[in-house]
Design an enzyme around this catalytic site. Structure first.
Site, PDB file in Angstrom:
ATOM      1  N   TYR A  42       0.798  -1.233   0.000  1.00 41.26           N
ATOM      2  CA  TYR A  42       0.000   0.000   0.000  1.00 41.26           C
ATOM      3  C   TYR A  42       0.829   1.280   0.000  1.00 41.26           C
ATOM      4  O   TYR A  42       0.271   2.374  -0.040  1.00 41.26           O
ATOM      5  CB  TYR A  42      -0.971  -0.005   1.183  1.00 41.26           C
ATOM      6  CG  TYR A  42      -1.981  -1.118   1.074  1.00 41.26           C
ATOM      7  CD1 TYR A  42      -3.010  -1.069   0.140  1.00 41.26           C
ATOM      8  CD2 TYR A  42      -1.885  -2.255   1.876  1.00 41.26           C
ATOM      9  CE1 TYR A  42      -3.918  -2.105   0.013  1.00 41.26           C
ATOM     10  CE2 TYR A  42      -2.789  -3.294   1.771  1.00 41.26           C
ATOM     11  CZ  TYR A  42      -3.806  -3.215   0.830  1.00 41.26           C
ATOM     12  OH  TYR A  42      -4.701  -4.242   0.712  1.00 41.26           O
ATOM     13  N   ILE A  93       0.104 -16.057  -0.475  1.00 39.57           N
ATOM     14  CA  ILE A  93      -0.308 -16.507  -1.799  1.00 39.57           C
ATOM     15  C   ILE A  93      -1.685 -15.913  -2.103  1.00 39.57           C
ATOM     16  O   ILE A  93      -2.609 -16.023  -1.315  1.00 39.57           O
ATOM     17  CB  ILE A  93      -0.282 -18.043  -1.929  1.00 39.57           C
ATOM     18  CG1 ILE A  93      -1.094 -18.735  -0.839  1.00 39.57           C
ATOM     19  CG2 ILE A  93       1.164 -18.536  -1.900  1.00 39.57           C
ATOM     20  CD1 ILE A  93      -1.163 -20.253  -1.015  1.00 39.57           C
ATOM     21  N   ASP A  94      -1.793 -15.290  -3.263  1.00 38.71           N
ATOM     22  CA  ASP A  94      -2.919 -14.406  -3.563  1.00 38.71           C
ATOM     23  C   ASP A  94      -3.667 -14.873  -4.818  1.00 38.71           C
ATOM     24  O   ASP A  94      -3.198 -15.745  -5.561  1.00 38.71           O
ATOM     25  CB  ASP A  94      -2.375 -12.990  -3.778  1.00 38.71           C
ATOM     26  CG  ASP A  94      -3.419 -11.916  -3.515  1.00 38.71           C
ATOM     27  OD1 ASP A  94      -4.602 -12.245  -3.325  1.00 38.71           O
ATOM     28  OD2 ASP A  94      -3.032 -10.728  -3.504  1.00 38.71           O
ATOM     29  N   CYS A 113      -4.891 -15.363   0.438  1.00 40.27           N
ATOM     30  CA  CYS A 113      -5.602 -14.129   0.129  1.00 40.27           C
ATOM     31  C   CYS A 113      -6.344 -14.316  -1.190  1.00 40.27           C
ATOM     32  O   CYS A 113      -5.915 -15.099  -2.051  1.00 40.27           O
ATOM     33  CB  CYS A 113      -4.629 -12.954   0.028  1.00 40.27           C
ATOM     34  SG  CYS A 113      -5.438 -11.345  -0.150  1.00 40.27           S
ATOM     35  N   ARG A 131      -6.530 -13.950   4.863  1.00 34.94           N
ATOM     36  CA  ARG A 131      -7.168 -12.636   4.792  1.00 34.94           C
ATOM     37  C   ARG A 131      -8.673 -12.840   4.898  1.00 34.94           C
ATOM     38  O   ARG A 131      -9.238 -13.717   4.234  1.00 34.94           O
ATOM     39  CB  ARG A 131      -6.826 -11.952   3.480  1.00 34.94           C
ATOM     40  CG  ARG A 131      -7.613 -10.667   3.244  1.00 34.94           C
ATOM     41  CD  ARG A 131      -7.057  -9.490   3.991  1.00 34.94           C
ATOM     42  NE  ARG A 131      -5.821  -9.085   3.336  1.00 34.94           N
ATOM     43  CZ  ARG A 131      -5.789  -8.413   2.180  1.00 34.94           C
ATOM     44  NH1 ARG A 131      -6.903  -8.056   1.588  1.00 34.94           N
ATOM     45  NH2 ARG A 131      -4.642  -8.096   1.645  1.00 34.94           N
ATOM     46  N   ASP A 167      -9.306  -5.646   0.290  1.00 31.79           N
ATOM     47  CA  ASP A 167      -8.123  -4.810   0.494  1.00 31.79           C
ATOM     48  C   ASP A 167      -8.508  -3.504   1.171  1.00 31.79           C
ATOM     49  O   ASP A 167      -9.598  -2.966   0.967  1.00 31.79           O
ATOM     50  CB  ASP A 167      -7.470  -4.477  -0.844  1.00 31.79           C
ATOM     51  CG  ASP A 167      -6.675  -5.642  -1.408  1.00 31.79           C
ATOM     52  OD1 ASP A 167      -6.783  -6.757  -0.866  1.00 31.79           O
ATOM     53  OD2 ASP A 167      -5.964  -5.440  -2.406  1.00 31.79           O
TER      54      ASP A 167
END
Length: 823
Positions: free
Chosen positions: A304, A462-463, A506, A523, A527
């Site tokens: 971010y 890991i997204d 995530c 998560r 976001d």
């Protein structure tokens, strides 16, 4: 903890089963259920749906739905409200989907079912989002699902489960995934009607996700009737294409309780039991040092502040700033490099030009040398058209069932600027395909890639994992459902990193991820961002999925029950603190810090620590390190359109003594709150008595430390939850003397201890491990009888003995059974 009452199931007339829930005031909620099976003929491939019109009471409990005489498919559905759901079909037929259609008894016509004994009707629902970025929240029964431009063009597959039947439903209604909580109340009752039957809450959900995906559609339009019919629930168990052969079984649970919190907490515990039973792989015996901290990790992540533009120089800048700041450095466990290091999505061992000739392993070594666990972001199931993986193995990607073309998993404009010499246009690098997780070579590729990375990295985020759940034609293992493929994929990653690495998921389908048993953390929100509310892109994607502080906090609060059950730790996303380059006000920062500090989940900085304003950074220090306890919403969470107004952490061993609670004003106007219990405001250094009124600015928070009635030690500014979670404790020495003790584990080494009494009546008799000012001073209080002592912690353990003269303090005030007022 409040107990839940399991449902009772009985065979009913005309192909219906009857479900009965116990409700308040000795009332009942009666539902009627009919069952349907969608099957694919093993020979012709024809897909058909049939109602199982014969219902019998099962000998071991529950009911059995059977095909009517003359139907030779042998379709059978067993449903038990506590043990689960099992469906069977004969021969070579394959089961694509099971559907349960649920109606309230009060909505059924007399000639169809007989007179109902229930006077309750569905009014609200609490729904569960499909994956990380989808919101879990309350809705009115007649609510409308949020649609977006992306959904109209078929681009919602990364954000919604567009492959399940609930998504395909038309018209007005809301969907839920995994479970659904329904509030039923007396129709037409007013809030001041004392004779009205109290509302009842009941839950239905799938506590396993072995092969199928459970989803719900709540609507007032009953399928096939051509009429508006109040309060209908359709429950789907999707096995996908081509379905499962012979039989399939999933654990199911149906129960009622007095609060939504009681239902979702027990649901999560039941999911955990299924997860523990399923985890037979030796690699799933997770043993990361970050799991053994006694709390969730604290860290820093690059996303971010730098987004995809992070460089090797940025890593060095932030590392230097953190190690130079003693308070921050002693709180940090993990330093995580996010998206932006890779040459192409899919080529995770190659770095882009911004990292020079340096190998990614050297970045990890610098982080480790600074004293932190090195962390790395990866989107393991996506490959760009420009990646080496796709160019060498185009047969590794998932294909559309009908066209045979690659399934597009995601289109990300942020990845457009990563050009590759083999591609004429960088636009191609925006398009992401999905690895086919049924292919053994793909699983081996994932394992080997992560084995190589795990030589240097200890923490993996890991997204975009929902890509692994997309429907498609799987080249190998045609019998494998999309759930089974997804679980195979994440287990291949866990085998690669080993049990000693920490794995954070995530953008993931939540219940399949829990079923896998491989994640240390997940998560649980969309976001965050350097703004409070969504911007114009809410027209492109669902408003609730758009990155912003409010949305991230909302998801973290309503999914609190997943922390410590579905995985070890939940991740509420990063703390965005900076003033420069953001539009977040100081009130919004306090609210963000307070809520994240109460969740018990991961706490990650994300700003450039070399330029972060000191006053903003100091706010975050008040909640570091993370509390070892789990926060929870207080009061009614069945409030459509708003996050919970209060969120709290209690000491489970002594709940009457201290509670740390956030009271939030989510509105854009000033709001007043009235204290229903004595509390010390952590941020504004003020004591509030019962009945005192305070005003919160828009998006502001009152972080109240609440002590038991008549308590002497009532608060501290060292850490928001220290009294509630027992890291600072009190004990009675005699009738007039108390001892306060703690450790040096806090980011803040100095602060105030707050006591009942005027400065003239208090005196310090002894202390150790502290530097201290003996000048006791008054704190703002309507009664003028609250005082503070300023301390500085200089030892691993410390104590302070204090006397209140002229007052007899009863030891009973420390009793674990002491009553406490409700918030």
């Amino acid at each position: 903890m409040e107990t839940c009452s399991p449902a009772r199931l009985h065979a009913g007339p005309e192909g219906f089963a009857r479900v009965v829930f116990d409700a308040p005031a000795e009332k009942t909620v009666s539902l009627f259920v009919e069952a349907f099976v969608t099957r694919q003929d093993g020979d012709s491939g024809v897909v058909s749906t049939a109602r199982l019109g014969e219902v019998e009471q099962a000998s071991e409990g529950g009911v059995e739905f059977r095909a009517k005489d003359g139907d030779d498919t042998g379709d059978l559905l067993k449903l038990d409200p506590d043990r689960g759901l099992e469906v069977c079909t004969a021969g070579t037929n394959r089961i694509r989907r099971v559907e349960l259609r649920i109606r309230e008894a009060s909505s059924l016509e007399e000639h169809e079912m007989g007179i109902s004994d229930s006077n309750l009707t569905m009014s609200k629902v609490f729904t569960q989002g499909y994956q990380t970025w989808n919101l879990s929240a309350a809705h009115p029964v007649d609510g409308t699902r949020q649609k977006s431009i992306a959904s109209k063009f078929g681009l919602s597959g990364m954000f919604q489960d567009t492959d399940n039947e609930a998504w395909r439903q038309k018209g007005r209604g809301v969907e839920s995934h995994g479970f659904l909580v329904v509030q039923s109340e007396q129709a037409n009752a007013t809030s001041d009607d004392t004779s009205a039957t109290p509302p009842a809450l009941w839950l239905i959900g799938g506590t396993s996700c072995r092969r199928g995906v459970v989803s719900f559609w709540v609507s007032q339009q009953w399928p096939g009737t051509g009429r508006e019919s109040q309060n209908q629930v359709r429950c789907f168990v999707d096995f996908g294409i081509p379905g499962v052969q012979s039989s399939a079984q999933e654990d199911f649970w149906m129960a009622s309780a007095g609060t939504t919190q009681a239902l979702v907490e027990e649901f999560a515990q039941r999911v955990q039991l299924v997860q523990d039973t399923a985890a037979g792989d030796a690699a799933l015996e997770l043993a990361s040092p970050l799991r053994e901290l006694g709390r969730a990790p604290v860290g820093w992540g690059s996303w971010y502040e730098y987004y995809e533009n992070v460089t090797s120089a940025d890593v060095d800048t932030v590392l230097t700033a953190i190690t130079s700041d003693e308070a921050v450095a002693r709180s940090i466990d993990v330093f995580q490099l996010d998206d932006g290091f890779q040459l192409n999505t899919g080529d995770w061992l190659q770095t882009r030009a911004a990292f020079g000739e340096e190998e990614i392993a050297r970045v990890a070594q610098r982080i480790r040398s600074a004293g932190f666990a090195p962390g790395l972001w990866i989107a393991p199931f996506l490959v760009s058209k420009t990646s080496l993986v796709y160019r060498e193995h185009p047969d590794w990607v998932l294909r559309n069932v009908k066209s045979g073309k690659p399934v597009v998993g995601h289109v990300n404009p942020a990845w457009k600027r990563r050009k590759n010499g083999s591609c004429k246009s960088s636009i191609a690098s925006m398009v992401m395909y999905i690895l086919d997780l049924s292919i053994p070579e793909v699983l081996e590729h994932l394992t080997k890639t992560f084995q190589e990375l795990a030589k240097n990295w200890a923490f993996f985020k890991i997204d975009f994992l929902a890509a692994g759940m997309r429907e498609g034609r799987r080249r190998y293992a045609a019998d494998q459902t999309r759930v089974e493929s997804y679980i195979a994929g994440v287990k291949a990653i866990r085998r690669g990193i080993g049990p000693q690495s920490y794995l954070l998921g995530c953008g993931a389908p939540l219940l399949p991820s829990a079923q896998s048993g491989v994640f240390d953390a997940m998560r649980v929100s969309c976001d965050t961002a350097e703004r409070w509310l969504p911007g114009r892109e809410r027209y492109l994607v669902s408003d609730w999925a758009i990155p912003c502080c409010r949305n991230a906090l909302w998801g973290s609060m309503t999914r609190y029950f997943m922390h410590g059950t579905l995985w070890k730790h939940s991740d509420p996303d990063c703390l965005v603190l900076r003033r420069a380059g953001s539009v977040i006000t100081e009130d919004q920062v306090r609210t963000q810090v307070t809520i994240l500090g109460l969740t018990g989940g991961l706490l990650l900085f994300t700003d450039n620590m070399s330029t972060l304003e000191t006053d903003r950074k100091d706010l975050a220090l008040g909640v570091l390190p993370a509390t070892p306890l789990r926060g929870a919403p207080v009061g009614d969470v069945m409030m459509p359109g708003l996050p919970p107004r209060a969120f709290a952490v209690n000491d489970p061993l002594n709940p009457a003594l201290h509670v740390a609670t956030a009271f939030v004003n989510w509105t854009t106007s000033r709001a007043k709150i009235t204290a229903k219990r004595d509390m010390f405001d952590f941020w504004h250094l003020r004591r509030y008595r019962v009945g005192d009124v305070t005003e919160l600015r828009p998006h502001g928070v009152c972080a109240g430390q609440m002590a038991a009635d008549g308590a002497f030690f009532i608060g501290t500014t060292i850490h928001l939850t220290a009294l509630a979670d027992g890291r600072i404790v009190q004990e009675v020495i005699d009738d007039q003397a108390w001892r306060i003790s703690g450790t040096d584990q806090f980011a803040r080494k100095s602060g105030l201890l707050i006591f009942e009494g005027t400065p003239e009546t208090l005196s310090i008799s002894d202390y150790s491990g502290l530097e201290i000012s003996k000048d006791i001073f008054a704190i703002a209080d309507t009664n003028g009888s609250t005082s503070a002592v300023e301390i500085c912690i200089v030892s691993e353990t410390w104590t302070l003995d204090i006397i209140q003269e002229g007052s007899v303090l009863k030891k009973e005030r420390l009793s674990p059974t002491a009553s406490s007022q409700s918030l």
